[in-house]
Design a protein around this motif. Structure first.
Motif, mmCIF file in Angstrom:
data_model
loop_
_atom_site.group_PDB
_atom_site.id
_atom_site.type_symbol
_atom_site.label_atom_id
_atom_site.label_comp_id
_atom_site.label_asym_id
_atom_site.label_seq_id
_atom_site.Cartn_x
_atom_site.Cartn_y
_atom_site.Cartn_z
ATOM 1 N N VAL A 25 7.786 -7.179 -9.906
ATOM 2 C CA VAL A 25 9.017 -7.907 -10.214
ATOM 3 C C VAL A 25 10.272 -7.186 -9.751
ATOM 4 O O VAL A 25 11.139 -7.778 -9.089
ATOM 5 N N TRP A 26 10.410 -5.884 -10.073
ATOM 6 C CA TRP A 26 11.725 -5.288 -9.921
ATOM 7 C C TRP A 26 12.198 -5.112 -8.483
ATOM 8 O O TRP A 26 13.400 -5.298 -8.208
ATOM 9 N N PRO A 27 11.344 -4.778 -7.499
ATOM 10 C CA PRO A 27 11.870 -4.715 -6.128
ATOM 11 C C PRO A 27 12.401 -6.064 -5.637
ATOM 12 O O PRO A 27 13.424 -6.127 -4.947
ATOM 13 N N MET A 28 11.721 -7.155 -6.014
ATOM 14 C CA MET A 28 12.175 -8.474 -5.606
ATOM 15 C C MET A 28 13.497 -8.830 -6.276
ATOM 16 O O MET A 28 14.392 -9.409 -5.655
ATOM 17 N N LEU A 29 13.643 -8.486 -7.555
ATOM 18 C CA LEU A 29 14.890 -8.759 -8.260
ATOM 19 C C LEU A 29 16.051 -7.979 -7.659
ATOM 20 O O LEU A 29 17.145 -8.518 -7.459
ATOM 21 N N VAL A 30 15.818 -6.701 -7.382
ATOM 22 C CA VAL A 30 16.876 -5.863 -6.795
ATOM 23 C C VAL A 30 17.276 -6.394 -5.426
ATOM 24 O O VAL A 30 18.471 -6.493 -5.097
ATOM 25 N N ALA A 31 16.280 -6.751 -4.608
ATOM 26 C CA ALA A 31 16.561 -7.263 -3.261
ATOM 27 C C ALA A 31 17.326 -8.581 -3.331
ATOM 28 O O ALA A 31 18.294 -8.790 -2.582
ATOM 29 N N ALA A 32 16.906 -9.480 -4.224
ATOM 30 C CA ALA A 32 17.580 -10.783 -4.356
ATOM 31 C C ALA A 32 19.016 -10.600 -4.838
ATOM 32 O O ALA A 32 19.947 -11.243 -4.322
ATOM 33 N N LEU A 33 19.220 -9.715 -5.820
ATOM 34 C CA LEU A 33 20.562 -9.473 -6.335
ATOM 35 C C LEU A 33 21.460 -8.854 -5.262
ATOM 36 O O LEU A 33 22.627 -9.235 -5.107
ATOM 37 N N LEU A 34 20.898 -7.907 -4.500
ATOM 38 C CA LEU A 34 21.664 -7.256 -3.437
ATOM 39 C C LEU A 34 22.163 -8.271 -2.415
ATOM 40 O O LEU A 34 23.352 -8.300 -2.072
ATOM 41 N N LEU A 213 5.877 -13.687 -3.086
ATOM 42 C CA LEU A 213 6.524 -12.890 -4.130
ATOM 43 C C LEU A 213 5.694 -11.657 -4.481
ATOM 44 O O LEU A 213 6.229 -10.632 -4.910
ATOM 45 N N PHE A 214 4.370 -11.765 -4.323
ATOM 46 C CA PHE A 214 3.472 -10.646 -4.611
ATOM 47 C C PHE A 214 3.201 -9.809 -3.359
ATOM 48 O O PHE A 214 2.538 -8.774 -3.439
ATOM 49 N N GLY A 215 3.686 -10.290 -2.214
ATOM 50 C CA GLY A 215 3.353 -9.664 -0.940
ATOM 51 C C GLY A 215 3.640 -8.177 -0.827
ATOM 52 O O GLY A 215 2.767 -7.406 -0.411
ATOM 53 N N PRO A 216 4.870 -7.714 -1.180
ATOM 54 C CA PRO A 216 5.167 -6.289 -1.017
ATOM 55 C C PRO A 216 4.228 -5.363 -1.788
ATOM 56 O O PRO A 216 3.726 -4.381 -1.243
ATOM 57 N N VAL A 217 3.980 -5.692 -3.058
ATOM 58 C CA VAL A 217 3.139 -4.806 -3.873
ATOM 59 C C VAL A 217 1.667 -4.926 -3.475
ATOM 60 O O VAL A 217 0.940 -3.929 -3.463
ATOM 61 N N LEU A 218 1.210 -6.130 -3.140
ATOM 62 C CA LEU A 218 -0.169 -6.279 -2.679
ATOM 63 C C LEU A 218 -0.391 -5.486 -1.403
ATOM 64 O O LEU A 218 -1.423 -4.814 -1.246
ATOM 65 N N ALA A 219 0.572 -5.531 -0.489
ATOM 66 C CA ALA A 219 0.469 -4.756 0.746
ATOM 67 C C ALA A 219 0.429 -3.260 0.438
ATOM 68 O O ALA A 219 -0.380 -2.518 1.004
ATOM 69 N N ALA A 220 1.296 -2.814 -0.465
ATOM 70 C CA ALA A 220 1.321 -1.395 -0.827
ATOM 71 C C ALA A 220 -0.021 -0.954 -1.398
ATOM 72 O O ALA A 220 -0.580 0.075 -0.992
ATOM 73 N N LEU A 221 -0.568 -1.723 -2.327
ATOM 74 C CA LEU A 221 -1.859 -1.379 -2.938
ATOM 75 C C LEU A 221 -2.980 -1.372 -1.904
ATOM 76 O O LEU A 221 -3.836 -0.472 -1.897
ATOM 77 N N ALA A 222 -2.983 -2.368 -1.023
ATOM 78 C CA ALA A 222 -4.037 -2.447 -0.011
ATOM 79 C C ALA A 222 -3.981 -1.244 0.926
ATOM 80 O O ALA A 222 -5.021 -0.656 1.265
ATOM 81 N N PHE A 223 -2.790 -0.844 1.336
ATOM 82 C CA PHE A 223 -2.670 0.299 2.239
ATOM 83 C C PHE A 223 -3.031 1.609 1.538
ATOM 84 O O PHE A 223 -3.583 2.520 2.158
ATOM 85 N N ILE A 224 -2.711 1.719 0.258
ATOM 86 C CA ILE A 224 -3.105 2.917 -0.490
ATOM 87 C C ILE A 224 -4.624 3.015 -0.562
ATOM 88 O O ILE A 224 -5.204 4.070 -0.279
ATOM 89 N N HIS A 225 -5.271 1.916 -0.935
ATOM 90 C CA HIS A 225 -6.730 1.926 -1.008
ATOM 91 C C HIS A 225 -7.351 2.222 0.354
ATOM 92 O O HIS A 225 -8.280 3.038 0.459
ATOM 93 N N TYR A 226 -6.847 1.575 1.378
ATOM 94 C CA TYR A 226 -7.413 1.768 2.719
ATOM 95 C C TYR A 226 -7.210 3.206 3.186
ATOM 96 O O TYR A 226 -8.147 3.858 3.683
ATOM 97 N N GLY A 227 -5.980 3.711 3.032
ATOM 98 C CA GLY A 227 -5.677 5.051 3.509
ATOM 99 C C GLY A 227 -6.438 6.141 2.781
ATOM 100 O O GLY A 227 -6.993 7.051 3.396
ATOM 101 N N LEU A 228 -6.486 6.057 1.454
ATOM 102 C CA LEU A 228 -7.175 7.086 0.681
ATOM 103 C C LEU A 228 -8.688 7.035 0.900
ATOM 104 O O LEU A 228 -9.355 8.079 0.923
ATOM 105 N N ALA A 229 -9.224 5.830 1.073
ATOM 106 C CA ALA A 229 -10.658 5.712 1.362
ATOM 107 C C ALA A 229 -10.990 6.318 2.723
ATOM 108 O O ALA A 229 -12.004 7.006 2.881
ATOM 109 N N ARG A 230 -10.135 6.078 3.719
ATOM 110 C CA ARG A 230 -10.357 6.669 5.044
ATOM 111 C C ARG A 230 -10.245 8.196 4.975
ATOM 112 O O ARG A 230 -11.010 8.917 5.625
ATOM 113 N N LEU A 231 -9.275 8.683 4.206
ATOM 114 C CA LEU A 231 -9.086 10.128 4.077
ATOM 115 C C LEU A 231 -10.276 10.761 3.378
ATOM 116 O O LEU A 231 -10.777 11.822 3.815
ATOM 117 N N GLU A 232 -10.744 10.151 2.323
ATOM 118 C CA GLU A 232 -11.904 10.670 1.595
ATOM 119 C C GLU A 232 -13.135 10.705 2.492
ATOM 120 O O GLU A 232 -13.886 11.694 2.512
#
Length: 240
Positions: A25-34, A213-232
């Motif tokens: 919620v909060w990144p979208m709210l901050v961006a919309a308000l800005l 609306l969920f895109g930014p956080v879903l992308a962040a989570l997906a890249f974290i999972h992908y990156g850490l799995a590749r690193l492991e």
């Protein structure tokens, strides 16, 4: 491909946990308000830029001749809105990458990769530089490919641009805390197709109303999972 789909599945699982919903919620709210504040403050300036753009492609003359006048005003207001939404989404993506990633990384790493050692190959300056490069090249890609719209090929530009932005914006922060600088460089090079594939799939969400609306956080989570799995997997293979 299985690694990309697994990362997306894990990201979807995490997305609806209570600890993550606030980050949605909060990144979208901050961006919309800005952009609301900027839009109201500089309305006449933005309108003048829009008019220049429409005039350059020959639409402004057509709008000026429309009757009744309220139709032309309505079309211009709609164009303002169509510009406002992508700007909000782009800003929310950057805010998520810069400020929300640490909390998401702690959540994902603490539960799914607790044994993964932190090498801190990246830092705040690197993250800021990476975000700046991502946004500048994203804008440059749009500007450089504008002529393609004249021959119809331009319809692929938004998807390519979204794929580039997501993979460039999130891959660095996803592994910066856990990978060393050498590991980061190696993963970016060896898994280039995977980063781009994940960038494309998560970028597609930006074009789906409500889901974006969920895109930014879903992308962040997906890249974290992908990156850490590749690193492991890389570290396991080097030990073996």
């Amino acid at each position: 491909m299985s690694g990309i789909l697994d990362a997306l599945a894990r990201a979807l699982r995490d997305l609806f946990s209570l600890r993550v919903l606030w980050v949605v919620v909060w990144p979208m709210l901050v961006a919309a308000l800005l952009w609301l504040v900027l839009g109201v403050t500089f309305w006449h300036t933005f309108s003048a830029w829009l008019t220049l753009g429409l005039d350059a492609i020959g639409i402004q003359t057509w709008l000026a001749g429309l009757e009744p006048v309220w139709i032309a005003h309505g079309i211009q207001a709609l164009l303002h809105l169509l510009l406002f939404v992508p700007l909000v989404l782009l800003t929310a993506l950057v805010i998520t990458a810069l400020f929300a990633m640490p909390a998401l990384i702690r959540l994902v790493a603490g539960r799914d990769y607790p044994e993964l050692k932190r090498e801190n190959g990246g830092g705040l300056l690197g993250s800021l530089w990476n975000a700046a490069v991502a946004v500048v090249l994203f804008a440059a890609l749009w500007l450089a490919t504008l002529p393609l719209w004249l021959i119809g090929v331009g319809v692929i530009v938004p998807f390519v641009a979204a794929a580039y932005l997501n993979q460039r914006l999130f891959r660095y922060d996803a592994i910066a805390e856990h990978a060393s600088a050498d590991e980061m460089a190696a993963l970016f090079k060896s898994d280039r197709a995977g980063w781009w594939g994940l960038g494309l799939l998560t970028g597609l969400l930006q074009f789906v109303p409500l889901l974006n609306l969920f895109g930014p956080v879903l992308a962040a989570l997906a890249f974290i999972h992908y990156g850490l799995a590749r690193l492991e997997r890389r570290r396991t293979a080097s030990v073996g």
